[in-house]
Design an enzyme around this catalytic site. Structure first.
Site, PDB file in Angstrom:
ATOM      1  N   ARG A  95     -48.005  43.593  24.525  1.00 61.10           N
ATOM      2  CA  ARG A  95     -48.321  44.056  23.160  1.00 61.10           C
ATOM      3  C   ARG A  95     -49.464  45.085  23.125  1.00 61.10           C
ATOM      4  O   ARG A  95     -50.132  45.244  22.118  1.00 61.10           O
ATOM      5  CB  ARG A  95     -48.650  42.882  22.242  1.00 61.10           C
ATOM      6  CG  ARG A  95     -47.487  41.936  21.992  1.00 61.10           C
ATOM      7  CD  ARG A  95     -47.801  40.977  20.851  1.00 61.10           C
ATOM      8  NE  ARG A  95     -46.638  40.137  20.567  1.00 61.10           N
ATOM      9  CZ  ARG A  95     -46.485  38.907  21.043  1.00 61.10           C
ATOM     10  NH1 ARG A  95     -47.413  38.390  21.845  1.00 61.10           N
ATOM     11  NH2 ARG A  95     -45.428  38.185  20.723  1.00 61.10           N
ATOM     12  N   LYS A  97     -48.404  60.146  20.373  1.00 59.45           N
ATOM     13  CA  LYS A  97     -46.946  59.993  20.415  1.00 59.45           C
ATOM     14  C   LYS A  97     -46.520  59.587  21.817  1.00 59.45           C
ATOM     15  O   LYS A  97     -46.783  60.306  22.786  1.00 59.45           O
ATOM     16  CB  LYS A  97     -46.248  61.300  20.024  1.00 59.45           C
ATOM     17  CG  LYS A  97     -46.256  61.606  18.551  1.00 59.45           C
ATOM     18  CD  LYS A  97     -45.404  62.833  18.275  1.00 59.45           C
ATOM     19  CE  LYS A  97     -45.292  63.132  16.791  1.00 59.45           C
ATOM     20  NZ  LYS A  97     -44.442  64.313  16.524  1.00 59.45           N
ATOM     21  N   GLU A 103     -47.400  76.538  23.351  1.00 65.06           N
ATOM     22  CA  GLU A 103     -48.080  75.618  22.432  1.00 65.06           C
ATOM     23  C   GLU A 103     -49.455  76.159  22.032  1.00 65.06           C
ATOM     24  O   GLU A 103     -49.898  75.965  20.898  1.00 65.06           O
ATOM     25  CB  GLU A 103     -48.218  74.233  23.071  1.00 65.06           C
ATOM     26  CG  GLU A 103     -46.911  73.523  23.356  1.00 65.06           C
ATOM     27  CD  GLU A 103     -46.223  72.983  22.098  1.00 65.06           C
ATOM     28  OE1 GLU A 103     -46.819  73.053  21.001  1.00 65.06           O
ATOM     29  OE2 GLU A 103     -45.082  72.500  22.223  1.00 65.06           O
ATOM     30  N   GLU A 141     -47.604  61.301  11.099  1.00 68.40           N
ATOM     31  CA  GLU A 141     -46.655  62.366  10.755  1.00 68.40           C
ATOM     32  C   GLU A 141     -45.919  62.095   9.438  1.00 68.40           C
ATOM     33  O   GLU A 141     -44.689  62.127   9.379  1.00 68.40           O
ATOM     34  CB  GLU A 141     -45.653  62.590  11.898  1.00 68.40           C
ATOM     35  CG  GLU A 141     -44.987  63.958  11.825  1.00 68.40           C
ATOM     36  CD  GLU A 141     -44.170  64.315  13.053  1.00 68.40           C
ATOM     37  OE1 GLU A 141     -43.239  65.098  12.919  1.00 68.40           O
ATOM     38  OE2 GLU A 141     -44.476  63.794  14.146  1.00 68.40           O
ATOM     39  N   ARG A 149     -48.902  66.714   9.512  1.00 70.56           N
ATOM     40  CA  ARG A 149     -48.707  66.793  10.955  1.00 70.56           C
ATOM     41  C   ARG A 149     -47.420  67.522  11.325  1.00 70.56           C
ATOM     42  O   ARG A 149     -47.285  68.030  12.451  1.00 70.56           O
ATOM     43  CB  ARG A 149     -48.726  65.385  11.567  1.00 70.56           C
ATOM     44  CG  ARG A 149     -48.679  65.384  13.090  1.00 70.56           C
ATOM     45  CD  ARG A 149     -49.048  64.046  13.683  1.00 70.56           C
ATOM     46  NE  ARG A 149     -48.879  64.051  15.133  1.00 70.56           N
ATOM     47  CZ  ARG A 149     -49.304  63.106  15.949  1.00 70.56           C
ATOM     48  NH1 ARG A 149     -49.952  62.057  15.477  1.00 70.56           N
ATOM     49  NH2 ARG A 149     -49.102  63.182  17.255  1.00 70.56           N
ATOM     50  N   ASN A 203     -44.855  71.088  14.395  1.00 71.75           N
ATOM     51  CA  ASN A 203     -43.477  71.292  14.858  1.00 71.75           C
ATOM     52  C   ASN A 203     -43.005  72.727  14.690  1.00 71.75           C
ATOM     53  O   ASN A 203     -41.807  73.008  14.822  1.00 71.75           O
ATOM     54  CB  ASN A 203     -42.527  70.349  14.107  1.00 71.75           C
ATOM     55  CG  ASN A 203     -42.790  68.893  14.434  1.00 71.75           C
ATOM     56  OD1 ASN A 203     -43.083  68.546  15.573  1.00 71.75           O
ATOM     57  ND2 ASN A 203     -42.712  68.033  13.434  1.00 71.75           N
ATOM     58  N   HIS A 260     -35.976  72.391  19.860  1.00 77.01           N
ATOM     59  CA  HIS A 260     -35.344  71.129  20.264  1.00 77.01           C
ATOM     60  C   HIS A 260     -33.821  71.258  20.286  1.00 77.01           C
ATOM     61  O   HIS A 260     -33.146  70.714  21.171  1.00 77.01           O
ATOM     62  CB  HIS A 260     -35.750  70.003  19.316  1.00 77.01           C
ATOM     63  CG  HIS A 260     -37.115  69.467  19.580  1.00 77.01           C
ATOM     64  ND1 HIS A 260     -37.810  68.694  18.684  1.00 77.01           N
ATOM     65  CD2 HIS A 260     -37.947  69.601  20.662  1.00 77.01           C
ATOM     66  CE1 HIS A 260     -38.997  68.373  19.187  1.00 77.01           C
ATOM     67  NE2 HIS A 260     -39.090  68.911  20.381  1.00 77.01           N
ATOM     68  N   HIS A 313     -39.749  73.113  28.054  1.00 75.96           N
ATOM     69  CA  HIS A 313     -39.991  72.840  26.634  1.00 75.96           C
ATOM     70  C   HIS A 313     -40.709  74.011  25.944  1.00 75.96           C
ATOM     71  O   HIS A 313     -40.305  74.457  24.857  1.00 75.96           O
ATOM     72  CB  HIS A 313     -40.825  71.566  26.480  1.00 75.96           C
ATOM     73  CG  HIS A 313     -41.210  71.256  25.072  1.00 75.96           C
ATOM     74  ND1 HIS A 313     -40.292  70.881  24.110  1.00 75.96           N
ATOM     75  CD2 HIS A 313     -42.424  71.286  24.445  1.00 75.96           C
ATOM     76  CE1 HIS A 313     -40.918  70.686  22.953  1.00 75.96           C
ATOM     77  NE2 HIS A 313     -42.207  70.926  23.137  1.00 75.96           N
TER      78      HIS A 313
END
Length: 495
Positions: free
Chosen positions: A254, A276, A318, A370, A374, A378, A385, A398
Site C-alpha cells: 500500500r 504520475k 518537453e 489533473e 495541469r 499535454n 500520443h 516520445h
C-alpha cells in the site's frame, strides 16, 4: 559608490551585499570580480513586488506609477547582466534564508573559497556538495525537493539521508542493464552499498517493460528480500524505469517511499516530476496507474554526457513545450542559447532543467490530480500520443512525437485564428534547430489521427481535448471542438 568599491575590492574575508544597480557599472563589476565570487540572489518579479510594494526607500520604484510593471522592466533589463556575472544563483523565492545560506556555504566550500568551521574548530573533511539548484514542489504533506547539479550520484548517500534512513536499511533500486553498467560502479563508489542493503531490480531497456508482468516480477523480488514499508524504492533510469518503479512503490504494501533519479533529459524535466506512475495495457499506454508523489528527485546533469544524441534531442521537445505554455522569456532564451544546451554546457543545462522543473512544479502545485490546469502540460501530446499509437511506438521517441504534435497544434491554432502565423513559425523553427521532426509521415492521414485521438485516455464525454497556443508563453484548453474543426485539424496535420 565606485570609490568605495575600489577600497573594498582590495580587501579579503568580506561579504558585500550590493544594491542591484552597483554591478550594472562594468567598472564596479570588474573590480569586485578580481578578488571575489558573485552570488546572484534571484526571485520572481511577483515575489519581489510583494516584498517591496509598501517600501518608500527604493528610488527607482517610489516614483513609478506602476511598481509591479517597473519591477518587471528592471528585472528584464538586468537579468542577463546578473547571470553573466554570477558563478552561483540561489532562488530566494523558493528557499528560506537559512536554506539559502546553506547552499551558498556549500558552493563556496566546493570552490575552495571557504573553510567551514563547526563549534569554532575546522570541521573534518568537507561539507556534502549540494546541488546548484533546489526546486520545491509544494504539495502540503506530499511536498518534496528536486535537487539539480553536478556530481550528485557521487553524493547519493548524503541525499538519501534526508529520508532519515537507518544504517544498514534496505533500498530497492530499480534500473535497467544499460544504466546499471554505466552507473553501478559509481553508486558503489558513493558508499551506497556500504551503508545500505541494496536490492537491485533490473528491467528490460524498452517500453514493453512497463507492464503488469514486470511489476509482478518486481513484487516477487521485493517479497523474497523482505522489503518493508519503510524501504525506499529508488528509480535510476529514464521514463520507463521511473513509471514502473513508481507504480511498484505506489502499490506494494500500500505504498513505499519513492525516490526518482532520472538519467534522461526527458525524464529530468518531465516524467520524474508530478507523481504520475503507470504501466501499459495491451489496449493503451499508461492505462493502469496512479498519482503517487516521490519523496525526493535527484538530477545529476553529468549523466547526460552518456546519453544517446537522439534521446537528448527528444528531451528538448518537453523543454521547448514549457516555453510555449508558460514562459515566453524562457522560449526566447532557448532561441538564443540552444547550441549551448546541445553542447551540454553545464550552466545552460542547469538553467534549462531548473526552469522546466519550476514551471512544471508550479502547474502541479495548483492541480495535482489533473482536474483542470495541469492539462496544459499535454500541449503537443494529443496528436503526439495518437502518432505513437498509430506507429506502434516503434518509429518515434516520445519527444519526437510530441514535437510533431506541437507543430500541428500551433498550425491548428493559426487556422482557427487563435495564434499569429509568425508565432507558429518561431516554434517550428526552434524545434527544427533542435533536430526534432515537425511533419507527419505521409503514411498517416488526418482521419487516422482523429480516430486515434478519440481513443485517448484523456477524452471526456467523447470530446477530444486540444491544448492550443494563443501566443508564445500562453495556451488555452479547447474541449468543445466544433464539427467544422474536423477539416481544420486534418489541414493542420498536413503541415
Amino acid at each position: 559608490e565606485s570609490q568605495l568599491v575600489k577600497e573594498l575590492a582590495r580587501q579579503e574575508k568580506l561579504v558585500i551585499a550590493t544594491g542591484g544597480g552597483m554591478v550594472i557599472n562594468p567598472v564596479n563589476a570588474a573590480l569586485l570580480r578580481q578578488n571575489g565570487v558573485f552570488v546572484y540572489l534571484v526571485a520572481d518579479p511577483a515575489v519581489i513586488y510583494r516584498r517591496v510594494k509598501h517600501k518608500e526607500d527604493r528610488p527607482l520604484l517610489s516614483q513609478a506609477k506602476d511598481r509591479q510593471e517597473q519591477i518587471k522592466k528592471l528585472f528584464a533589463a538586468r537579468k542577463e547582466i546578473y547571470e553573466n556575472l554570477a558563478g552561483f544563483r540561489v532562488d530566494t523565492g523558493q528557499n528560506t534564508p537559512e536554506k539559502a545560506v546553506e547552499l551558498i556555504i556549500a558552493y563556496l566550500q566546493d570552490k575552495g573559497e571557504l573553510q567551514y568551521f563547526h563549534n569554532n574548530r575546522p570541521r573534518a573533511g568537507r561539507m556534502p556538495t549540494l546541488p546548484l539548484e533546489d526546486v520545491l514542489v509544494d504539495l502540503g504533506n506530499n511536498s518534496y525537493h528536486i535537487y539539480i547539479g553536478q556530481g550528485i550520484l557521487k553524493q547519493l548517500v548524503n541525499y538519501l539521508q534526508k529520508l532519515a534512513l537507518e544504517a544498514d536499511q534496505k533500498i530497492f533500486l530499480i534500473t535497467n542493464p544499460t544504466v546499471k553498467n554505466l552507473y553501478g560502479r559509481e553508486i558503489a563508489a558513493a558508499h551506497l552499498t556500504g551503508n545500505y542493503q541494496v536490492i537491485w531490480g533490473e528491467i528490460p531497456d524498452r517500453e514493453e517493460a512497463k507492464s503488469l508482468s514486470e511489476a509482478a516480477r518486481l513484487y516477487d523480488l521485493a517479497f523474497a528480500h523482505r522489503v518493508e514499508r519503510r524501504t525506499p524504492v529508488v528509480a535510476l533510469g529514464g521514463g520507463v524505469v521511473g513509471d514502473l518503479a513508481g507504480f511498484v512503490a505506489a502499490t506494494y504494501l500500500r505504498g513505499l517511499p519513492f525516490v526518482q533519479i532520472p538519467t534522461t533529459l526527458l525524464a529530468q524535466v518531465d516524467s520524474s516530476i508530478g507523481g504520475k506512475v503507470a504501466v501499459n495495457h495491451p489496449r493503451g499506454k499508461n492505462i493502469i496507474g496512479s498519482f503517487y508523489q516521490p519523496k525526493l528527485v535527484l538530477i545529476d546533469i553529468t549523466v547526460l554526457n552518456s546519453l544517446d544524441r537522439r534521446e537528448l534531442v527528444a528531451g528538448l521537445a518537453e523543454v521547448i513545450k514549457y516555453g510555449v505554455i508558460a514562459d515566453a522569456e524562457f522560449f526566447s532564451w532557448l532561441e538564443e542559447n540552444l547550441l549551448k544546451v546541445l553542447a551540454l554546457e553545464p550552466q545552460a543545462l542547469i538553467h534549462v532543467i531548473s526552469t522546466s522543473c519550476r514551471i512544471k512544479a508550479g502547474v502541479v502545485q495548483k492541480d495535482e490530480k489533473e482536474e483542470g490546469l495541469r492539462a496544459i502540460l499535454n500541449f503537443g501530446h494529443t496528436i503526439g500520443h495518437a502518432l505513437e499509437a498509430l506507429t506502434e511506438y516503434r518509429i518515434y521517441r516520445h519527444g519526437e512525437a510530441v514535437a510533431i504534435g506541437m507543430a500541428a497544434a500551433a498550425s491548428l491554432a493559426v487556422h482557427t485564428g487563435l495564434l499569429a502565423a509568425g508565432e507558429a513559425t518561431r516554434l517550428k523553427k526552434l524545434l527544427e534547430q533542435a533536430g526534432l521532426p515537425t511533419v507527419l509521415p505521409s503514411s498517416i492521414s488526418g482521419e487516422d489521427l482523429i480516430l486515434a485521438m478519440q481513443r485517448d485516455k484523456k477524452v471526456q464525454a467523447g470530446e477530444i481535448a486540444f491544448v492550443l497556443p494563443v501566443k508564445i508563453g500562453q495556451v488555452e484548453i479547447k474541449r468543445d471542438i466544433p464539427v467544422k474543426w474536423r477539416e481544420l485539424i486534418i489541414k493542420a496535420c498536413q503541415i
